[in-house]
Scaffold this motif. Sequence first.
Motif, short mmCIF file in Angstrom:
data_model
loop_
_atom_site.label_atom_id
_atom_site.label_comp_id
_atom_site.label_asym_id
_atom_site.label_seq_id
_atom_site.Cartn_x
_atom_site.Cartn_y
_atom_site.Cartn_z
N LYS A 101 0.84 -1.19 0.00
CA LYS A 101 0.00 0.00 0.00
C LYS A 101 0.87 1.24 0.00
O LYS A 101 1.94 1.25 0.63
CB LYS A 101 -0.89 0.01 1.24
CG LYS A 101 -1.90 -1.12 1.31
CD LYS A 101 -2.66 -1.06 2.64
CE LYS A 101 -3.66 -2.21 2.75
NZ LYS A 101 -4.35 -2.18 4.05
N PRO A 102 0.43 2.31 -0.62
CA PRO A 102 -0.82 2.46 -1.38
C PRO A 102 -0.60 2.37 -2.90
O PRO A 102 -1.39 2.88 -3.66
CB PRO A 102 -1.26 3.86 -0.99
CG PRO A 102 0.06 4.62 -0.90
CD PRO A 102 1.08 3.62 -0.41
N LEU A 103 0.50 1.71 -3.30
CA LEU A 103 0.90 1.79 -4.70
C LEU A 103 0.62 0.53 -5.51
O LEU A 103 1.38 0.14 -6.39
CB LEU A 103 2.40 2.16 -4.79
CG LEU A 103 2.76 3.54 -4.19
CD1 LEU A 103 4.25 3.81 -4.30
CD2 LEU A 103 1.97 4.67 -4.87
N SER A 104 -0.51 -0.13 -5.23
CA SER A 104 -0.99 -1.23 -6.06
C SER A 104 -2.23 -0.77 -6.82
O SER A 104 -3.02 0.00 -6.28
CB SER A 104 -1.38 -2.44 -5.20
OG SER A 104 -0.27 -2.87 -4.45
N ARG A 105 -2.44 -1.28 -8.04
CA ARG A 105 -3.55 -0.79 -8.84
C ARG A 105 -3.91 -1.78 -9.95
O ARG A 105 -3.08 -2.57 -10.39
CB ARG A 105 -3.17 0.54 -9.50
CG ARG A 105 -1.92 0.35 -10.38
CD ARG A 105 -1.45 1.64 -10.98
NE ARG A 105 -0.21 1.41 -11.72
CZ ARG A 105 0.34 2.27 -12.56
NH1 ARG A 105 -0.25 3.42 -12.78
NH2 ARG A 105 1.46 2.00 -13.18
N PRO A 106 -5.15 -1.70 -10.46
CA PRO A 106 -5.51 -2.45 -11.67
C PRO A 106 -5.13 -1.65 -12.92
O PRO A 106 -5.00 -0.43 -12.88
CB PRO A 106 -7.04 -2.58 -11.56
CG PRO A 106 -7.45 -1.41 -10.73
CD PRO A 106 -6.31 -1.05 -9.84
N LEU A 107 -4.95 -2.36 -14.03
CA LEU A 107 -4.68 -1.74 -15.33
C LEU A 107 -5.86 -2.04 -16.26
O LEU A 107 -6.51 -3.07 -16.12
CB LEU A 107 -3.39 -2.29 -15.93
CG LEU A 107 -2.12 -2.10 -15.09
CD1 LEU A 107 -0.93 -2.78 -15.76
CD2 LEU A 107 -1.83 -0.62 -14.84
N TYR A 108 -6.10 -1.14 -17.23
CA TYR A 108 -7.30 -1.23 -18.05
C TYR A 108 -7.00 -1.05 -19.54
O TYR A 108 -5.98 -0.48 -19.91
CB TYR A 108 -8.28 -0.11 -17.68
CG TYR A 108 -8.65 0.01 -16.23
CD1 TYR A 108 -9.78 -0.64 -15.72
CD2 TYR A 108 -7.87 0.78 -15.36
CE1 TYR A 108 -10.12 -0.51 -14.38
CE2 TYR A 108 -8.21 0.90 -14.02
CZ TYR A 108 -9.33 0.25 -13.53
OH TYR A 108 -9.65 0.37 -12.20
N ILE A 109 -7.96 -1.52 -20.34
CA ILE A 109 -8.09 -1.01 -21.71
C ILE A 109 -9.51 -0.47 -21.83
O ILE A 109 -10.44 -1.01 -21.22
CB ILE A 109 -7.82 -2.07 -22.80
CG1 ILE A 109 -8.76 -3.28 -22.69
CG2 ILE A 109 -6.36 -2.49 -22.79
CD1 ILE A 109 -8.67 -4.25 -23.87
N TYR A 110 -9.66 0.62 -22.58
CA TYR A 110 -10.98 1.19 -22.90
C TYR A 110 -11.19 1.02 -24.40
O TYR A 110 -10.32 1.40 -25.20
CB TYR A 110 -11.05 2.66 -22.50
CG TYR A 110 -11.19 2.87 -21.01
CD1 TYR A 110 -12.44 3.09 -20.43
CD2 TYR A 110 -10.08 2.80 -20.18
CE1 TYR A 110 -12.57 3.25 -19.06
CE2 TYR A 110 -10.20 2.97 -18.80
CZ TYR A 110 -11.46 3.19 -18.25
OH TYR A 110 -11.59 3.34 -16.88
N VAL A 111 -12.33 0.43 -24.76
CA VAL A 111 -12.61 0.14 -26.16
C VAL A 111 -13.85 0.94 -26.61
O VAL A 111 -14.87 0.94 -25.91
CB VAL A 111 -12.88 -1.36 -26.38
CG1 VAL A 111 -12.94 -1.68 -27.87
CG2 VAL A 111 -11.82 -2.21 -25.69
N ALA A 112 -13.74 1.61 -27.74
CA ALA A 112 -14.90 2.33 -28.29
C ALA A 112 -15.93 1.32 -28.78
O ALA A 112 -15.61 0.40 -29.53
CB ALA A 112 -14.45 3.23 -29.43
N ASN A 113 -17.17 1.48 -28.33
CA ASN A 113 -18.24 0.56 -28.73
C ASN A 113 -18.40 0.49 -30.24
O ASN A 113 -18.63 -0.58 -30.82
CB ASN A 113 -19.57 0.99 -28.10
CG ASN A 113 -19.61 0.72 -26.60
OD1 ASN A 113 -18.62 0.31 -26.01
ND2 ASN A 113 -20.76 0.95 -26.00
#
Length: 298
Positions: A242-254
């Motif tokens: 803590k506090p430096l853990s996180r999820p990573l993402y991709i965002y996709v245009a519908n």
Amino acid sequence: MKRLFLISLVAVFALSMVACSGKKASLTGNIKVDGSSTVYPITQAIAEEFKKANPDLNIAVGTSGTGGGFKKFVVGETDINDASRKVKDEEAAKAKENNIEMLELEVAYDGIAVVVNKDNTWVSDITVEELKKIWEPNSTVKLWSDVRPEWPKEPIKLYGPGTDSGTFDYFTEKVNGKEKAIRTDFTASEDDNVLVQGVAGDKYAMGYFGLAYFEENADKIKALKINGVEPTVDTVKNGTYKPLSRPLYIYVANKSLERPEVKEFVKFYLEKAKELVTEVGYIPLEDSKYQDGLNKIK
């Protein structure tokens, strides 16, 4: 005999046609991806694997930072944005203005490593409060001894991601208490390799970036424990780092998902992520989360 031969020939031809029809045709077209330099190694590895089965498909993967990528994504310039943080309200509003609907998909876990030079013998563990003292706006820390008196009376040289980076946003919020709040006298770059080289080349340097980049360069630099906890796969996944853990993402245009090459690429991404995320030094999600993502795009 001739008739029997012709019947056999027709049968073989019919079977071969069935076999061919069951084989997927190679996809074509262009897929544009931009965004986080932290997520880049995952997306690039996925793209390389996907192209093996689809050699005529062009997949361009850029690294202009999470924020820089969203600037392009919300005006329809890209199909997918790699992100090391969630989309901001103002970014989502800009996308809505431009009729860009998006799908958020988690792809991995990551930790942010705080790193120093290999020849740094005086620090192996640092507190969040000390990090704040070093990195906060208008910080008075100039020398290592300004943090702890027993540390060297030598200038502390700082390296960190640029302002378009999701890592920058996340670090400043978690350490300094406010996103983008930071001292200005540090060397900034969207390219994590530049940061690695900076810290590796200066005995009195400190920097921060994604854990995967540290692990790739563990022979050149060393990571600090935060409040006594070392950044590892286990501590990031179980949340103790803590506090430096996180999820990573991709965002996709519908709208992009309506194109078969994009939809198949994103499906492939989620199906292969567990294996390839590990290969490039990140931490895979639970199987159920990848399945949730696949359900979203069906």
